[in-house]
Design an enzyme around this catalytic site. Structure first.
Site: not given
Ligand code: BDP
Length: 692
Positions: A271, A344, A372
């Site tokens: 990401e 996720d 979340e």
């Molecule tokens: C996702 C979240 C993001 C996190 C990512 C992570 O939306 O904000 O940075 O996981 O775990 O679910 O690195």
């Protein structure tokens, strides 16, 4: 005149009296205190801050026989692992000081929740039970729903510590220690290079000092490009000698300030975060270089497996694809940190196929305590059942019974280090977690990290007793003559245990996943697919609905993700008849008219699941209203108000999802399902949180 004044005073007194009787601001969570009975504590062991803390907790919380003598004994014992303890009547024995402290908390918990204190032998499942805080130096928390960070407040060169910080950190450490949590990564995995600057390191040291008397260690999530962005080098290539020197020097600097520093947590090449692949190096190159820098001091590297590239046909397969080739190549102080599911933190996922598959590498589970994707601090969702489902899932990697719990806790593979991580849900809110029931998730994470075989029913039982049973004399008086167990404990516990399945039902039943609105991961968004957004961040990538059916074909005729699971799971998951219905649309693309086990069509079943979820939440409202006589006003109203939002937004989920999928199925909504109350176009036109 006189009588009315008296009346006024009388009313005022009554109001204050009832407020005093019931007032609880929720700050103490599961460590609420009644007036302690006198107790004598005899400590045999070298004097230490941890043993002092153990003694103090016993003295302040003792509710047993007045003037009892409790012995705290530090002594080597073959049946005890590090941090493990024994309780025998009034004697607590452990091999190390922290073990004594955990024994004290366990004794108090057992007494408060009506469990025996005889012949207790308790060893932790994982050596390192670590919270991950997604706290930014600005003080904001990524997906934080309970206020700002308790650690950071947007300071740059002069990072300060005040008396308020110190008392908050102490209470934070006590709460953690009481449930066995012994470490915390106190900054976000999406990391800022400034965390490695001198003023920040000083603050890490202050936090480490504040939590140390409760057996906790501090960890950091450094930015992989820190050599460039903090150190002024030209590269962060993990094989570059200057880069290696940078990290060695940083390790030395950190350990000079914090001798018991735990280590690093790294999110690399995920990401948008930098990582070794930016320099054509591998995860092994990156992780081992950092592990070598920390090794002389006993530190570890928790390297996250949450990696995925855009445009891959199946994001769920990528962690295995990227990590399996490196099995056996990581240093022994590297642990691969794996989210419970392959995508996720969704309301329901099958377990990640990396668990058990990496046989020569330490692997640790990562859970998300903050909700979340599970209603944030608005929905009442007890996550323990989800984690229990994961920990007890059989991977079959070393024969039947190699559960996720066992392949990560050292009982199947000889891991030098074992650990478990939970993404924290706390902030500066006065009750820590905003939703009073969200604290149960923090509690459950600690308890499962300590004992990964516990049941969610036991955890809920303990938490409810510790959190809501009366402890003060006024509270006890107010409860006199009421049947707390039948009137409160039983129905509220059932609500907790049902709550995660309810969320799955109204959000994404039958194996659907990632159907969130992209605005905030809160409301529904199955339709969301703007042209320039990467496909694997959009719900249609995951639901794949068309006129014929719905679901992601991950069988051999699809992406073949099923083959990442050990038999018999790969055959089970790829068989339409045998795949558990809770994972159906995760693994299969299924016709709308397919006959489910219930005899209904898939379409009808889907509609009924959404509707069931909403009805469950409506029932939670009834349960809670009936619990009113047993709960103080403040916490009662807080939960009641959140349940109203929960019920309203569960309905938005149901209406939006059913009406959207109906544009594909073209089938009528079964008549037993409540009619939608909003049009799809309206739900699509506003961010879900603002739907009124
Ligand atoms: C996702 C979240 C993001 C996190 C990512 C992570 O939306 O904000 O940075 O996981 O775990 O679910 O690195």
């Amino acid at each position: 005149m006189k009588t009315s004044l008296l009346k006024f005073i009388f009313i005022l007194t009554a109001v204050f009296y009832s407020a005093a009787t019931y007032a609880e601001n929720g700050y103490d969570l599961w460590l609420r205190k009644g007036p302690a009975k006198p107790v004598k504590v005899v400590v045999s062991g070298k004097k230490s801050a941890i043993l002092d803390a153990a003694k103090q907790e016993l003295t302040e919380f003792w509710q047993g026989t007045p003037n009892a003598t409790i012995q705290l004994v530090v002594k080597a014992d073959k049946s005890l692992k590090t941090d493990g303890f024994k309780i025998n009547g009034n004697v607590i024995t452990a091999g190390n000081d922290a073990g004594v402290l955990y024994g004290v908390y366990d004794m108090l918990r057992r007494m408060a929740s009506g469990q025996s204190t005889d012949n207790v032998l308790s060893n932790p499942s994982y050596q390192r039970r670590v919270l991950n805080h997604w706290d930014n130096p600005t003080g904001n928390i990524e997906h934080g729903f309970a206020g700002k960070s308790i650690f950071w407040r947007n300071e740059k060169d002069s990072v300060t510590v005040n008396a308020g910080d110190l008392s908050r950190w102490k209470d934070y450490a006590r709460l953690n220690a009481s449930i066995g949590i012994n470490g915390a990564v106190i900054n976000n995995v999406n990391a800022q290079p400034m965390m490695l600057s001198a003023p920040y390191l000083k603050k890490y040291a202050a936090i480490a000092a504040a939590v140390r008397p409760y057996g906790m260690k501090i960890y950091m999530a450094p930015n992989f490009a820190s050599p460039i962005r903090q150190g002024g080098l030209k590269t962060a290539d993990p094989l570059d000698p200057e880069v290696i020197k940078y990290w060695q020097a940083k390790a030395k600097e950190i350990y000079a300030l914090i001798p018991d520093f735990g280590g690093f947590l790294i999110k690399a090449n995920s990401e948008g975060q930098p990582g070794p692949q930016d320099y054509k190096r591998t995860h092994v190159d990156g992780a081992n270089m950092l592990a070598d820098a920390l090794k002389p001091y006993g530190g570890i590297v928790m390297w996250r497996a949450f990696v995925y590239a855009p445009n891959d046909p199946d994001r769920a397969k990528q962690a295995v694809q990227e990590f399996m080739p490196f099995d056996g190549q990581f240093r022994d102080n590297v642990i691969i940190q794996v989210k419970n599911g392959p995508v996720d933190f969704q309301p329901r996922e099958p377990f990640s196929p990396l668990f058990g598959a990496m046989k020569k590498t330490s692997v640790m589970p990562e859970f998300q305590i903050m909700q979340e994707y599970l209603g944030q601090a608005k929905h009442l969702v007890f996550l323990s059942t989800m984690w229990e489902e994961c920990l007890k899932s059989d991977t079959y990697q070393m024969g039947a019974g190699s559960t996720v719990g066992k392949v990560t806790d050292g009982s199947v593979y000889p891991q030098k280090y074992t650990a478990i991580a939970g993404v924290s849900n706390i902030g500066l809110d006065s009750n820590w977690t905003a939703h009073p029931f969200a604290a149960a998730n923090w509690y459950a994470f600690g308890r499962l990290g300590w004992d990964n075989t516990l049941t969610s029913a036991q955890i809920a039982d303990e938490w409810l007793k510790l959190t809501f049973a009366p402890v003060t004399d006024e509270g006890k008086a107010a409860m006199a003559g009421k049947n707390w167990d039948a009137g409160f404990l039983a129905p509220v516990k059932k609500m907790m245990l049902d709550s995660r399945e309810a969320a799955v039902n109204y959000m994404m039943p039958l194996g659907l996943h990632h159907q969130f609105s992209a605005y905030d991961h809160y409301g529904p968004g199955s339709w969301y697919a703007p042209a320039r957004t990467r496909a694997d961040w959009t719900p249609p990538y995951y639901h794949k609905a068309d006129k014929q059916g719905i679901g992601f074909n991950r069988t051999e005729t699809g992406t073949d993700a099923v083959s990442q699971y050990h038999e018999p799971l790969s055959s089970t998951f790829s068989s339409l008849e045998n795949v558990p219905e809770m994972y159906l649309l995760w693994f299969q693309h299924v016709p709308w008219t397919y006959k489910m086990k219930s005899g209904r069509t898939l379409w009808d079943e889907l509609c009924i699941k959404y509707d069931t979820g909403v009805k469950q939440v409506r029932q939670f409202q009834v349960v809670w209203d009936m619990a009113q006589p047993f709960v103080d006003k403040e916490r009662f109203e807080n939960v009641q108000s959140r349940l109203r939002i929960h019920a309203r937004d569960a309905q938005v989920w149901k209406d939006g999802s059913i009406l959207y999928f109906q544009t594909f199925s073209g089938m009528p909504i079964p008549y037993e399902v409540e009619r939608p109350v909003r049009d799809l176009s309206y739900i699509q036109s506003v961010a879900p949180a603002s739907i009124k």
